[in-house]
Write a protein that holds these residues in place. Structure first.
Motif, PDB file in Angstrom:
ATOM      1  N   MET A 108     -22.488  37.077  19.548  1.00  0.00           N
ATOM      2  CA  MET A 108     -24.876  37.039  18.950  1.00  0.00           C
ATOM      3  C   MET A 108     -24.547  37.081  17.342  1.00  0.00           C
ATOM      4  N   VAL A 109     -25.767  36.701  17.347  1.00  0.00           N
ATOM      5  CA  VAL A 109     -26.625  36.484  16.407  1.00  0.00           C
ATOM      6  C   VAL A 109     -27.928  36.720  15.915  1.00  0.00           C
ATOM      7  N   SER A 110     -27.881  37.400  14.939  1.00  0.00           N
ATOM      8  CA  SER A 110     -29.784  37.454  14.454  1.00  0.00           C
ATOM      9  C   SER A 110     -30.637  36.354  14.575  1.00  0.00           C
ATOM     10  N   SER A 111     -31.403  36.567  14.316  1.00  0.00           N
ATOM     11  CA  SER A 111     -32.249  35.153  14.209  1.00  0.00           C
ATOM     12  C   SER A 111     -32.075  35.538  12.631  1.00  0.00           C
ATOM     13  N   GLU A 112     -32.526  36.063  11.891  1.00  0.00           N
ATOM     14  CA  GLU A 112     -31.896  35.952  10.222  1.00  0.00           C
ATOM     15  C   GLU A 112     -30.864  35.554  10.108  1.00  0.00           C
ATOM     16  N   GLN A 113     -29.653  35.673  10.710  1.00  0.00           N
ATOM     17  CA  GLN A 113     -28.418  34.992  10.228  1.00  0.00           C
ATOM     18  C   GLN A 113     -28.376  33.558  10.342  1.00  0.00           C
ATOM     19  N   VAL A 114     -29.576  33.168  11.471  1.00  0.00           N
ATOM     20  CA  VAL A 114     -29.658  31.808  11.826  1.00  0.00           C
ATOM     21  C   VAL A 114     -30.238  31.254  10.441  1.00  0.00           C
ATOM     22  N   VAL A 115     -31.568  32.111   9.976  1.00  0.00           N
ATOM     23  CA  VAL A 115     -32.127  31.507   8.664  1.00  0.00           C
ATOM     24  C   VAL A 115     -30.949  31.338   7.299  1.00  0.00           C
ATOM     25  N   SER A 116     -30.683  32.017   7.235  1.00  0.00           N
ATOM     26  CA  SER A 116     -29.360  32.670   6.324  1.00  0.00           C
ATOM     27  C   SER A 116     -28.514  31.463   6.100  1.00  0.00           C
ATOM     28  N   MET A 117     -27.646  30.931   7.613  1.00  0.00           N
ATOM     29  CA  MET A 117     -27.005  29.622   7.734  1.00  0.00           C
ATOM     30  C   MET A 117     -27.491  27.996   7.408  1.00  0.00           C
ATOM     31  N   ILE A 118     -28.903  28.364   7.791  1.00  0.00           N
ATOM     32  CA  ILE A 118     -29.672  26.967   7.529  1.00  0.00           C
ATOM     33  C   ILE A 118     -30.492  26.839   5.916  1.00  0.00           C
ATOM     34  N   GLN A 119     -30.510  28.387   6.033  1.00  0.00           N
ATOM     35  CA  GLN A 119     -30.995  28.172   4.737  1.00  0.00           C
ATOM     36  C   GLN A 119     -29.794  27.747   3.283  1.00  0.00           C
ATOM     37  N   ASN A 120     -28.414  28.108   3.643  1.00  0.00           N
ATOM     38  CA  ASN A 120     -27.128  28.076   3.312  1.00  0.00           C
ATOM     39  C   ASN A 120     -26.673  26.375   3.045  1.00  0.00           C
ATOM     40  N   GLY A 121     -27.507  26.075   4.395  1.00  0.00           N
ATOM     41  CA  GLY A 121     -26.408  24.637   5.040  1.00  0.00           C
ATOM     42  C   GLY A 121     -27.862  23.523   3.846  1.00  0.00           C
ATOM     43  N   LEU A 122     -28.920  23.929   3.710  1.00  0.00           N
ATOM     44  CA  LEU A 122     -30.116  22.966   3.438  1.00  0.00           C
ATOM     45  C   LEU A 122     -30.935  24.247   1.783  1.00  0.00           C
ATOM     46  N   SER A 123     -30.873  22.656   1.412  1.00  0.00           N
ATOM     47  CA  SER A 123     -30.958  23.974  -0.087  1.00  0.00           C
ATOM     48  C   SER A 123     -32.500  23.513   0.044  1.00  0.00           C
ATOM     49  N   GLU A 124     -33.510  25.099  -0.634  1.00  0.00           N
ATOM     50  CA  GLU A 124     -35.121  24.918  -0.111  1.00  0.00           C
ATOM     51  C   GLU A 124     -35.250  24.581   0.891  1.00  0.00           C
ATOM     52  N   ALA A 125     -34.683  24.825   2.295  1.00  0.00           N
ATOM     53  CA  ALA A 125     -35.474  24.090   3.226  1.00  0.00           C
ATOM     54  C   ALA A 125     -36.334  26.007   3.537  1.00  0.00           C
ATOM     55  N   GLN A 126     -37.814  25.962   4.369  1.00  0.00           N
ATOM     56  CA  GLN A 126     -37.974  26.423   5.308  1.00  0.00           C
ATOM     57  C   GLN A 126     -37.344  26.664   6.725  1.00  0.00           C
ATOM     58  N   VAL A 127     -37.046  27.829   6.937  1.00  0.00           N
ATOM     59  CA  VAL A 127     -36.633  27.680   8.142  1.00  0.00           C
ATOM     60  C   VAL A 127     -37.559  29.244   9.556  1.00  0.00           C
ATOM     61  N   HIS A 128     -38.135  28.369  10.281  1.00  0.00           N
ATOM     62  CA  HIS A 128     -38.820  29.505  11.372  1.00  0.00           C
ATOM     63  C   HIS A 128     -37.720  29.479  12.838  1.00  0.00           C
ATOM     64  N   VAL A 129     -37.230  30.330  13.052  1.00  0.00           N
ATOM     65  CA  VAL A 129     -36.538  31.252  14.621  1.00  0.00           C
ATOM     66  C   VAL A 129     -37.635  31.676  15.469  1.00  0.00           C
ATOM     67  N   ASN A 130     -37.431  31.481  16.213  1.00  0.00           N
ATOM     68  CA  ASN A 130     -37.659  32.041  17.302  1.00  0.00           C
ATOM     69  C   ASN A 130     -37.224  32.782  18.703  1.00  0.00           C
ATOM     70  N   ASP A 131     -35.686  33.699  19.168  1.00  0.00           N
ATOM     71  CA  ASP A 131     -35.003  34.156  19.455  1.00  0.00           C
ATOM     72  C   ASP A 131     -35.678  33.871  21.083  1.00  0.00           C
ATOM     73  N   LEU A 132     -35.633  32.848  21.750  1.00  0.00           N
ATOM     74  CA  LEU A 132     -35.637  32.321  23.264  1.00  0.00           C
ATOM     75  C   LEU A 132     -35.781  33.043  24.116  1.00  0.00           C
ATOM     76  N   THR A 133     -34.100  34.189  24.044  1.00  0.00           N
ATOM     77  CA  THR A 133     -34.091  35.504  25.085  1.00  0.00           C
ATOM     78  C   THR A 133     -34.147  36.600  24.836  1.00  0.00           C
ATOM     79  N   GLY A 134     -34.088  36.899  23.387  1.00  0.00           N
ATOM     80  CA  GLY A 134     -34.151  37.942  22.699  1.00  0.00           C
ATOM     81  C   GLY A 134     -31.932  38.578  23.494  1.00  0.00           C
ATOM     82  N   GLY A 135     -31.532  37.765  23.470  1.00  0.00           N
ATOM     83  CA  GLY A 135     -30.194  37.974  23.683  1.00  0.00           C
ATOM     84  C   GLY A 135     -29.566  37.838  21.901  1.00  0.00           C
TER      85      GLY A 135
END
Length: 88
Positions: free
Chosen positions: A1-28
């Motif tokens: 399980m990962v948090s929405s913030e962790q997903v944002v961080s992973m993507i921003q680390n992989g893509l320069s200056e990415a704007q990332v919006h995450v929705n946890d669909l199940t809350g899990g």
């Protein structure tokens, strides 16, 4: 399980200056809907854009911390053309 913030961080680390919006669909913390806006997508096909995002979260996907990832990817220009705001 990962948090929405962790997903944002992973993507921003992989893509320069990415704007990332995450929705946890199940809350899990394992099924996410993600919108990514990045200049790194310029000149790339939709498949290539998605591959770039998947590479950024590959470790979490491989360990099954993330089971599902629904992606929407945009260049800054295609995002602006949608009329959506950066906080969407």
């Amino acid at each position: 399980m990962v948090s929405s913030e962790q997903v944002v961080s992973m993507i921003q680390n992989g893509l320069s200056e990415a704007q990332v919006h995450v929705n946890d669909l199940t809350g899990g913390g394992d099924h996410f809907e993600v919108t990514v806006i990045s200049a790194d997508f310029e000149g790339r096909s939709l498949v290539q854009q998605h591959q770039m995002v998947y590479r950024a979260v590959q470790e979490a996907m491989s360990s099954e911390a993330i089971h599902a990832l629904a992606l929407k990817t945009y260049t800054p220009q295609t995002w602006a053309a949608t009329g959506a705001t950066a906080n969407a």
